[in-house]
Design an enzyme around this catalytic site. Structure first.
Site, mmCIF file in Angstrom:
data_model
loop_
_atom_site.group_PDB
_atom_site.id
_atom_site.type_symbol
_atom_site.label_atom_id
_atom_site.label_comp_id
_atom_site.label_asym_id
_atom_site.label_seq_id
_atom_site.Cartn_x
_atom_site.Cartn_y
_atom_site.Cartn_z
ATOM 1 N N TRP A 127 89.622 95.907 75.561
ATOM 2 C CA TRP A 127 90.005 96.339 76.649
ATOM 3 C C TRP A 127 90.845 97.091 76.235
ATOM 4 O O TRP A 127 91.867 97.246 75.067
ATOM 5 C CB TRP A 127 90.933 95.457 77.536
ATOM 6 C CG TRP A 127 91.188 95.717 78.495
ATOM 7 C CD1 TRP A 127 90.288 96.982 79.451
ATOM 8 C CD2 TRP A 127 92.457 95.610 78.731
ATOM 9 N NE1 TRP A 127 91.170 97.437 80.321
ATOM 10 C CE2 TRP A 127 92.004 96.758 80.942
ATOM 11 C CE3 TRP A 127 93.006 94.713 79.083
ATOM 12 C CZ2 TRP A 127 93.448 96.505 81.610
ATOM 13 C CZ3 TRP A 127 94.231 94.682 80.273
ATOM 14 C CH2 TRP A 127 94.272 95.850 80.921
ATOM 15 N N ASP A 208 92.403 86.052 77.331
ATOM 16 C CA ASP A 208 92.045 86.925 78.195
ATOM 17 C C ASP A 208 90.971 86.650 79.142
ATOM 18 O O ASP A 208 89.902 86.775 78.970
ATOM 19 C CB ASP A 208 91.980 88.183 77.329
ATOM 20 C CG ASP A 208 91.955 89.433 79.241
ATOM 21 O OD1 ASP A 208 92.283 89.053 80.329
ATOM 22 O OD2 ASP A 208 92.362 90.460 78.885
ATOM 23 N N ALA A 210 89.279 87.193 82.495
ATOM 24 C CA ALA A 210 89.423 88.074 83.467
ATOM 25 C C ALA A 210 88.519 88.301 84.599
ATOM 26 O O ALA A 210 88.025 88.987 85.270
ATOM 27 C CB ALA A 210 89.526 89.287 83.151
ATOM 28 N N LYS A 243 89.245 90.367 89.817
ATOM 29 C CA LYS A 243 86.998 90.286 89.815
ATOM 30 C C LYS A 243 86.752 89.651 90.560
ATOM 31 O O LYS A 243 85.562 89.120 91.955
ATOM 32 C CB LYS A 243 87.163 90.345 88.669
ATOM 33 C CG LYS A 243 87.538 91.817 88.476
ATOM 34 C CD LYS A 243 88.391 91.550 87.501
ATOM 35 C CE LYS A 243 89.152 93.376 86.820
ATOM 36 N NZ LYS A 243 90.124 93.043 85.926
#
Length: 394
Positions: A127, A208, A210, A243
Protein backbone atom coordinates in the site's frame (compact mmCIF):
# COMPACT_ATOMS: atom_id res chain seq x y z
CA UNK A 1 7.33 30.67 7.61
CA UNK A 2 4.58 29.38 5.32
CA UNK A 3 6.26 30.98 2.32
CA UNK A 4 9.06 28.42 2.62
CA UNK A 5 6.70 25.50 2.00
CA UNK A 6 7.10 23.56 -1.23
CA UNK A 7 4.33 21.93 -3.28
CA UNK A 8 3.80 18.30 -2.39
CA UNK A 9 3.35 15.56 -5.00
CA UNK A 10 -0.31 14.85 -5.68
CA UNK A 11 -1.69 11.58 -4.33
CA UNK A 12 -2.08 9.36 -7.39
CA UNK A 13 -5.39 7.87 -6.32
CA UNK A 14 -6.89 11.25 -5.41
CA UNK A 15 -5.65 12.55 -8.74
CA UNK A 16 -7.34 9.62 -10.46
CA UNK A 17 -10.58 10.43 -8.63
CA UNK A 18 -10.52 13.96 -10.07
CA UNK A 19 -9.92 12.67 -13.59
CA UNK A 20 -12.81 10.24 -13.24
CA UNK A 21 -15.12 12.93 -11.87
CA UNK A 22 -14.37 15.20 -14.84
CA UNK A 23 -14.88 12.46 -17.45
CA UNK A 24 -18.23 13.17 -19.19
CA UNK A 25 -18.78 9.61 -20.49
CA UNK A 26 -21.84 7.83 -19.08
CA UNK A 27 -20.06 4.48 -19.46
CA UNK A 28 -17.03 5.38 -17.30
CA UNK A 29 -16.03 2.92 -14.56
CA UNK A 30 -14.08 3.77 -11.41
CA UNK A 31 -11.80 0.92 -10.31
CA UNK A 32 -9.24 3.14 -8.61
CA UNK A 33 -10.63 4.21 -5.25
CA UNK A 34 -10.19 1.57 -2.55
CA UNK A 35 -13.71 1.54 -1.19
CA UNK A 36 -16.41 -1.13 -1.28
CA UNK A 37 -19.36 -0.49 -3.58
CA UNK A 38 -22.44 -2.62 -4.15
CA UNK A 39 -23.98 -3.42 -7.54
CA UNK A 40 -25.61 0.03 -7.62
CA UNK A 41 -22.29 1.78 -7.04
CA UNK A 42 -23.23 2.74 -3.48
CA UNK A 43 -21.36 2.19 -0.20
CA UNK A 44 -24.31 1.45 2.08
CA UNK A 45 -24.47 1.63 5.86
CA UNK A 46 -24.58 -1.96 7.10
CA UNK A 47 -27.79 -3.10 8.78
CA UNK A 48 -26.11 -3.88 12.11
CA UNK A 49 -24.39 -0.50 12.13
CA UNK A 50 -27.73 1.24 11.57
CA UNK A 51 -29.30 -0.75 14.39
CA UNK A 52 -26.39 -0.07 16.75
CA UNK A 53 -26.50 3.65 15.97
CA UNK A 54 -30.19 3.73 16.79
CA UNK A 55 -29.55 1.98 20.10
CA UNK A 56 -26.70 4.35 20.86
CA UNK A 57 -28.78 7.41 20.08
CA UNK A 58 -31.47 6.20 22.45
CA UNK A 59 -29.16 5.23 25.33
CA UNK A 60 -26.06 7.45 25.17
CA UNK A 61 -26.01 10.00 27.98
CA UNK A 62 -22.63 11.68 27.59
CA UNK A 63 -19.94 12.63 25.09
CA UNK A 64 -17.17 12.87 27.67
CA UNK A 65 -13.72 11.43 26.99
CA UNK A 66 -13.24 7.70 27.42
CA UNK A 67 -9.53 7.01 28.02
CA UNK A 68 -6.23 7.64 26.22
CA UNK A 69 -6.44 4.09 24.89
CA UNK A 70 -10.12 4.47 23.98
CA UNK A 71 -12.86 2.46 25.65
CA UNK A 72 -11.18 -0.71 27.03
CA UNK A 73 -14.21 -2.73 25.87
CA UNK A 74 -13.32 -1.84 22.28
CA UNK A 75 -9.77 -3.14 22.69
CA UNK A 76 -11.12 -6.35 24.22
CA UNK A 77 -13.61 -6.80 21.37
CA UNK A 78 -10.89 -6.28 18.73
CA UNK A 79 -8.53 -8.73 20.44
CA UNK A 80 -11.27 -11.35 20.32
CA UNK A 81 -12.17 -10.58 16.69
CA UNK A 82 -8.61 -10.62 15.34
CA UNK A 83 -6.58 -12.78 17.75
CA UNK A 84 -9.27 -15.03 19.28
CA UNK A 85 -7.53 -17.50 21.63
CA UNK A 86 -4.21 -17.60 19.77
CA UNK A 87 -2.50 -15.71 22.62
CA UNK A 88 -3.17 -14.85 26.25
CA UNK A 89 -4.90 -11.46 26.04
CA UNK A 90 -3.03 -10.42 29.18
CA UNK A 91 0.03 -10.13 26.92
CA UNK A 92 -1.70 -7.72 24.52
CA UNK A 93 -1.97 -3.96 24.90
CA UNK A 94 -4.40 -2.07 22.66
CA UNK A 95 -5.35 1.46 21.69
CA UNK A 96 -8.13 2.88 19.57
CA UNK A 97 -6.81 4.89 16.62
CA UNK A 98 -8.22 7.14 13.88
CA UNK A 99 -8.62 4.41 11.29
CA UNK A 100 -6.23 1.67 10.26
CA UNK A 101 -3.88 4.36 9.00
CA UNK A 102 -3.67 5.79 12.52
CA UNK A 103 -2.84 2.32 13.81
CA UNK A 104 -0.05 1.96 11.25
CA UNK A 105 1.38 5.37 12.16
CA UNK A 106 1.30 4.56 15.88
CA UNK A 107 2.97 1.20 15.20
CA UNK A 108 5.81 2.97 13.43
CA UNK A 109 6.05 5.46 16.32
CA UNK A 110 6.21 2.58 18.79
CA UNK A 111 8.93 0.84 16.79
CA UNK A 112 10.90 4.10 16.59
CA UNK A 113 10.69 4.56 20.36
CA UNK A 114 11.87 1.00 20.95
CA UNK A 115 14.66 1.21 18.34
CA UNK A 116 15.53 4.64 16.88
CA UNK A 117 17.62 2.84 14.25
CA UNK A 118 14.75 0.59 13.12
CA UNK A 119 14.40 -0.40 9.47
CA UNK A 120 10.84 -1.09 8.31
CA UNK A 121 10.61 -3.84 5.69
CA UNK A 122 7.66 -3.61 3.28
CA UNK A 123 6.55 -5.90 0.48
CA UNK A 124 7.18 -4.92 -3.13
CA UNK A 125 4.58 -3.73 -3.88
CA UNK A 126 2.67 -2.57 -0.82
CA UNK A 127 0.00 0.00 0.00
CA UNK A 128 1.72 3.24 -1.09
CA UNK A 129 0.84 5.05 2.14
CA UNK A 130 2.97 2.57 4.11
CA UNK A 131 6.11 3.84 2.39
CA UNK A 132 4.92 7.45 2.38
CA UNK A 133 4.49 7.48 6.17
CA UNK A 134 7.81 5.71 6.73
CA UNK A 135 9.66 8.27 4.64
CA UNK A 136 7.82 11.20 6.22
CA UNK A 137 8.86 9.97 9.67
CA UNK A 138 12.48 9.71 8.57
CA UNK A 139 12.63 5.96 9.16
CA UNK A 140 14.72 3.61 7.10
CA UNK A 141 12.84 1.47 4.63
CA UNK A 142 13.77 -1.70 2.77
CA UNK A 143 11.51 -3.65 0.45
CA UNK A 144 11.31 -7.40 0.15
CA UNK A 145 10.37 -9.26 -3.03
CA UNK A 146 6.76 -10.38 -3.06
CA UNK A 147 4.85 -10.30 -6.34
CA UNK A 148 5.84 -12.04 -9.56
CA UNK A 149 4.64 -9.77 -12.37
CA UNK A 150 4.62 -12.54 -14.96
CA UNK A 151 2.40 -15.01 -13.09
CA UNK A 152 0.64 -12.43 -10.85
CA UNK A 153 1.30 -14.70 -7.85
CA UNK A 154 3.52 -14.53 -4.77
CA UNK A 155 7.20 -15.28 -5.45
CA UNK A 156 7.84 -16.85 -2.07
CA UNK A 157 11.39 -18.01 -2.74
CA UNK A 158 12.42 -14.48 -3.71
CA UNK A 159 10.59 -13.12 -0.67
CA UNK A 160 12.48 -15.36 1.74
CA UNK A 161 15.77 -14.54 0.04
CA UNK A 162 15.06 -10.82 0.46
CA UNK A 163 14.18 -11.21 4.12
CA UNK A 164 17.58 -12.70 4.85
CA UNK A 165 18.72 -9.07 5.08
CA UNK A 166 16.50 -8.36 8.10
CA UNK A 167 18.45 -7.40 11.24
CA UNK A 168 17.66 -7.70 14.94
CA UNK A 169 15.36 -4.88 15.98
CA UNK A 170 13.89 -4.39 12.51
CA UNK A 171 10.17 -4.30 11.78
CA UNK A 172 8.73 -6.57 9.07
CA UNK A 173 5.35 -5.38 7.78
CA UNK A 174 3.08 -8.20 6.62
CA UNK A 175 -0.44 -8.07 5.18
CA UNK A 176 -2.76 -10.22 7.28
CA UNK A 177 -5.05 -11.08 4.36
CA UNK A 178 -6.22 -9.67 1.02
CA UNK A 179 -2.86 -8.17 0.08
CA UNK A 180 -3.11 -4.57 -1.11
CA UNK A 181 -2.50 -3.89 -3.98
CA UNK A 182 -2.04 -7.35 -5.52
CA UNK A 183 -4.74 -9.59 -4.01
CA UNK A 184 -2.14 -12.39 -3.89
CA UNK A 185 -1.71 -13.95 -0.43
CA UNK A 186 0.76 -16.19 1.33
CA UNK A 187 -0.40 -19.63 2.43
CA UNK A 188 -0.55 -20.45 6.14
CA UNK A 189 2.49 -22.69 5.71
CA UNK A 190 4.40 -19.78 4.18
CA UNK A 191 3.38 -17.45 7.02
CA UNK A 192 4.81 -20.04 9.39
CA UNK A 193 8.14 -20.04 7.57
CA UNK A 194 8.22 -16.24 7.65
CA UNK A 195 7.58 -16.38 11.40
CA UNK A 196 10.51 -18.77 11.83
CA UNK A 197 12.79 -16.40 9.94
CA UNK A 198 11.65 -13.39 11.99
CA UNK A 199 12.41 -15.31 15.21
CA UNK A 200 15.82 -16.31 13.86
CA UNK A 201 16.63 -12.69 12.97
CA UNK A 202 15.39 -11.21 16.25
CA UNK A 203 13.02 -8.89 14.41
CA UNK A 204 9.39 -7.93 15.09
CA UNK A 205 6.41 -8.41 12.78
CA UNK A 206 3.72 -5.81 12.15
CA UNK A 207 0.53 -7.19 10.62
CA UNK A 208 -1.70 -4.80 8.70
CA UNK A 209 -5.14 -6.43 8.65
CA UNK A 210 -7.54 -4.07 6.92
CA UNK A 211 -9.88 -6.49 5.13
CA UNK A 212 -10.80 -9.25 7.58
CA UNK A 213 -13.91 -10.95 6.21
CA UNK A 214 -13.40 -9.82 2.61
CA UNK A 215 -11.28 -12.78 1.51
CA UNK A 216 -12.03 -16.36 2.57
CA UNK A 217 -14.19 -15.59 5.60
CA UNK A 218 -14.04 -13.79 8.94
CA UNK A 219 -12.20 -16.58 10.77
CA UNK A 220 -10.15 -17.73 7.79
CA UNK A 221 -8.84 -14.22 7.12
CA UNK A 222 -7.57 -13.95 10.70
CA UNK A 223 -5.81 -17.33 10.59
CA UNK A 224 -2.43 -15.95 9.50
CA UNK A 225 -2.38 -13.25 12.18
CA UNK A 226 -3.36 -15.80 14.82
CA UNK A 227 -0.63 -18.16 13.62
CA UNK A 228 1.97 -15.40 13.95
CA UNK A 229 0.65 -14.52 17.41
CA UNK A 230 0.96 -18.15 18.50
CA UNK A 231 4.56 -18.46 17.24
CA UNK A 232 6.25 -15.10 17.75
CA UNK A 233 7.44 -13.66 21.06
CA UNK A 234 6.25 -10.18 20.04
CA UNK A 235 3.74 -8.92 17.49
CA UNK A 236 2.15 -5.65 16.42
CA UNK A 237 -1.26 -5.74 14.73
CA UNK A 238 -2.86 -2.73 13.02
CA UNK A 239 -6.54 -3.45 12.37
CA UNK A 240 -9.09 -1.39 10.46
CA UNK A 241 -12.88 -1.48 10.77
CA UNK A 242 -13.44 0.76 7.75
CA UNK A 243 -14.11 -2.02 5.28
CA UNK A 244 -15.64 -4.91 7.17
CA UNK A 245 -17.98 -2.64 9.14
CA UNK A 246 -18.38 -0.11 6.31
CA UNK A 247 -17.63 2.83 8.63
CA UNK A 248 -14.97 4.56 6.54
CA UNK A 249 -15.73 8.10 7.67
CA UNK A 250 -15.84 7.16 11.36
CA UNK A 251 -12.07 6.44 11.22
CA UNK A 252 -12.10 3.36 13.41
CA UNK A 253 -8.87 1.44 13.90
CA UNK A 254 -6.98 -0.41 16.59
CA UNK A 255 -3.31 -1.06 17.31
CA UNK A 256 -2.56 -4.18 19.34
CA UNK A 257 0.91 -4.82 20.74
CA UNK A 258 1.71 -8.31 22.01
CA UNK A 259 4.58 -8.45 24.53
CA UNK A 260 6.67 -11.50 25.29
CA UNK A 261 5.18 -11.80 28.78
CA UNK A 262 2.13 -10.48 30.60
CA UNK A 263 4.48 -8.76 33.05
CA UNK A 264 5.68 -6.51 30.21
CA UNK A 265 2.15 -5.51 29.15
CA UNK A 266 1.70 -2.56 31.57
CA UNK A 267 4.81 -0.87 30.14
CA UNK A 268 3.71 -1.61 26.59
CA UNK A 269 0.18 -0.33 27.29
CA UNK A 270 1.52 2.76 29.00
CA UNK A 271 3.70 3.51 25.99
CA UNK A 272 0.75 3.10 23.64
CA UNK A 273 -1.28 5.50 25.77
CA UNK A 274 1.63 7.96 25.74
CA UNK A 275 1.78 7.86 21.94
CA UNK A 276 -1.94 8.57 21.67
CA UNK A 277 -1.49 11.53 24.00
CA UNK A 278 1.31 12.96 21.87
CA UNK A 279 -0.51 12.55 18.56
CA UNK A 280 -4.21 13.28 19.14
CA UNK A 281 -4.77 12.79 22.86
CA UNK A 282 -8.08 10.89 23.15
CA UNK A 283 -9.03 8.80 20.10
CA UNK A 284 -12.45 9.07 18.41
CA UNK A 285 -15.10 6.87 20.01
CA UNK A 286 -18.27 6.77 17.88
CA UNK A 287 -17.16 4.11 15.40
CA UNK A 288 -15.34 2.14 18.07
CA UNK A 289 -18.45 2.10 20.23
CA UNK A 290 -20.59 0.83 17.35
CA UNK A 291 -18.09 -1.97 16.67
CA UNK A 292 -18.06 -2.88 20.36
CA UNK A 293 -21.85 -2.95 20.50
CA UNK A 294 -22.08 -5.18 17.43
CA UNK A 295 -19.40 -7.63 18.53
CA UNK A 296 -20.89 -7.94 22.04
CA UNK A 297 -24.51 -8.44 20.96
CA UNK A 298 -25.37 -11.87 19.54
CA UNK A 299 -28.20 -10.59 17.32
CA UNK A 300 -26.28 -7.62 15.92
CA UNK A 301 -23.15 -9.72 15.41
CA UNK A 302 -25.04 -12.44 13.54
CA UNK A 303 -26.63 -9.89 11.21
CA UNK A 304 -23.28 -8.15 10.64
CA UNK A 305 -21.58 -11.45 9.84
CA UNK A 306 -24.37 -12.41 7.43
CA UNK A 307 -24.13 -9.11 5.55
CA UNK A 308 -20.33 -9.27 5.51
CA UNK A 309 -20.57 -12.73 3.98
CA UNK A 310 -22.89 -11.39 1.28
CA UNK A 311 -20.27 -8.74 0.47
CA UNK A 312 -17.47 -11.32 0.34
CA UNK A 313 -19.34 -13.76 -1.87
CA UNK A 314 -20.39 -10.93 -4.18
CA UNK A 315 -16.76 -9.99 -4.77
CA UNK A 316 -15.78 -13.61 -5.34
CA UNK A 317 -18.57 -13.90 -7.89
CA UNK A 318 -17.29 -10.83 -9.74
CA UNK A 319 -13.77 -12.25 -9.74
CA UNK A 320 -14.95 -15.53 -11.23
CA UNK A 321 -17.12 -13.77 -13.81
CA UNK A 322 -14.21 -11.57 -14.91
CA UNK A 323 -11.80 -14.50 -15.11
CA UNK A 324 -14.31 -16.52 -17.15
CA UNK A 325 -15.05 -13.63 -19.50
CA UNK A 326 -11.36 -12.96 -20.10
CA UNK A 327 -10.75 -16.65 -20.78
CA UNK A 328 -13.55 -16.60 -23.34
CA UNK A 329 -12.27 -13.46 -25.05
CA UNK A 330 -8.57 -14.35 -25.04
CA UNK A 331 -8.89 -18.12 -25.39
CA UNK A 332 -6.22 -18.49 -22.71
CA UNK A 333 -5.90 -19.00 -18.97
CA UNK A 334 -3.65 -15.95 -18.60
CA UNK A 335 -6.09 -14.17 -16.31
CA UNK A 336 -7.25 -17.13 -14.23
CA UNK A 337 -5.29 -15.71 -11.28
CA UNK A 338 -8.02 -13.08 -10.82
CA UNK A 339 -10.39 -15.73 -9.47
CA UNK A 340 -7.69 -16.96 -7.10
CA UNK A 341 -6.85 -13.56 -5.65
CA UNK A 342 -8.70 -12.36 -2.57
CA UNK A 343 -10.06 -9.08 -1.29
CA UNK A 344 -10.94 -5.90 -3.12
CA UNK A 345 -7.84 -5.63 -5.29
CA UNK A 346 -5.93 -7.36 -8.03
CA UNK A 347 -2.99 -6.33 -10.13
CA UNK A 348 -3.82 -7.52 -13.65
CA UNK A 349 -0.33 -7.17 -15.10
CA UNK A 350 -0.99 -4.29 -17.52
CA UNK A 351 1.75 -1.76 -18.24
CA UNK A 352 1.22 1.91 -17.34
CA UNK A 353 0.82 2.59 -21.05
CA UNK A 354 -1.89 -0.06 -21.34
CA UNK A 355 -3.64 1.31 -18.25
CA UNK A 356 -3.64 4.75 -19.86
CA UNK A 357 -5.02 3.31 -23.11
CA UNK A 358 -7.83 1.53 -21.25
CA UNK A 359 -8.70 4.82 -19.57
CA UNK A 360 -8.61 6.86 -22.79
CA UNK A 361 -10.43 4.37 -25.03
CA UNK A 362 -12.92 2.85 -22.60
CA UNK A 363 -13.25 5.30 -19.69
CA UNK A 364 -12.11 2.65 -17.21
CA UNK A 365 -10.03 4.11 -14.40
CA UNK A 366 -7.46 2.06 -12.49
CA UNK A 367 -4.17 2.91 -10.79
CA UNK A 368 -1.14 3.13 -13.09
CA UNK A 369 0.38 -0.10 -11.76
CA UNK A 370 -2.82 -1.86 -12.97
CA UNK A 371 -4.32 -2.27 -9.50
CA UNK A 372 -8.08 -2.48 -9.87
CA UNK A 373 -10.82 -2.48 -7.26
CA UNK A 374 -13.00 -5.51 -7.89
CA UNK A 375 -15.74 -3.95 -5.74
CA UNK A 376 -16.01 -1.14 -8.30
CA UNK A 377 -17.54 -3.61 -10.75
CA UNK A 378 -20.95 -5.19 -11.14
CA UNK A 379 -22.25 -7.98 -13.36
CA UNK A 380 -23.01 -5.51 -16.16
CA UNK A 381 -19.64 -3.75 -16.17
CA UNK A 382 -17.50 -6.90 -15.94
CA UNK A 383 -17.92 -7.62 -19.69
CA UNK A 384 -16.93 -4.01 -20.49
CA UNK A 385 -13.71 -4.35 -18.48
CA UNK A 386 -12.99 -7.77 -19.97
CA UNK A 387 -13.39 -6.40 -23.49
CA UNK A 388 -11.03 -3.50 -22.74
CA UNK A 389 -8.37 -5.71 -21.18
CA UNK A 390 -8.61 -8.29 -23.95
CA UNK A 391 -8.19 -5.61 -26.64
CA UNK A 392 -5.46 -3.55 -25.00
CA UNK A 393 -3.35 -5.99 -22.97
CA UNK A 394 -1.48 -7.93 -25.60
Amino acid sequence: MLSTLKPRPADKILELMALYRDDPRDTKIDLGVGIYKNADGETPVMRAVKAAEKQLWETETTKKYTALSGDPAYGDAMKSLVLADSVDHARVGAIATPGGTGAIRQAFELAKLANPDVTVWTSNPTWPNHVSIIKFMGLKNESYAYFDEASCTVDFDAMMESLKGVKAGDLVLLHGCCHNPTGANLTLEQYGLVADLIIEKGATALVDIAYQGFGDGLEEDAAATRLLASKLPELLVAASCSKNFGIYRERTGCLMAMSETAEQTPVTQGTLNFLNRQNYSFPPDHGARLVTMILNDDVLKADWMAELEEVRLGMLGLRQQLADELKRLTNSDRFDFIAGHRGMFSRIGATPEEVMKIREDFGIYMVGDSRMNIAGLNSKTVPLLAEAVAKICK
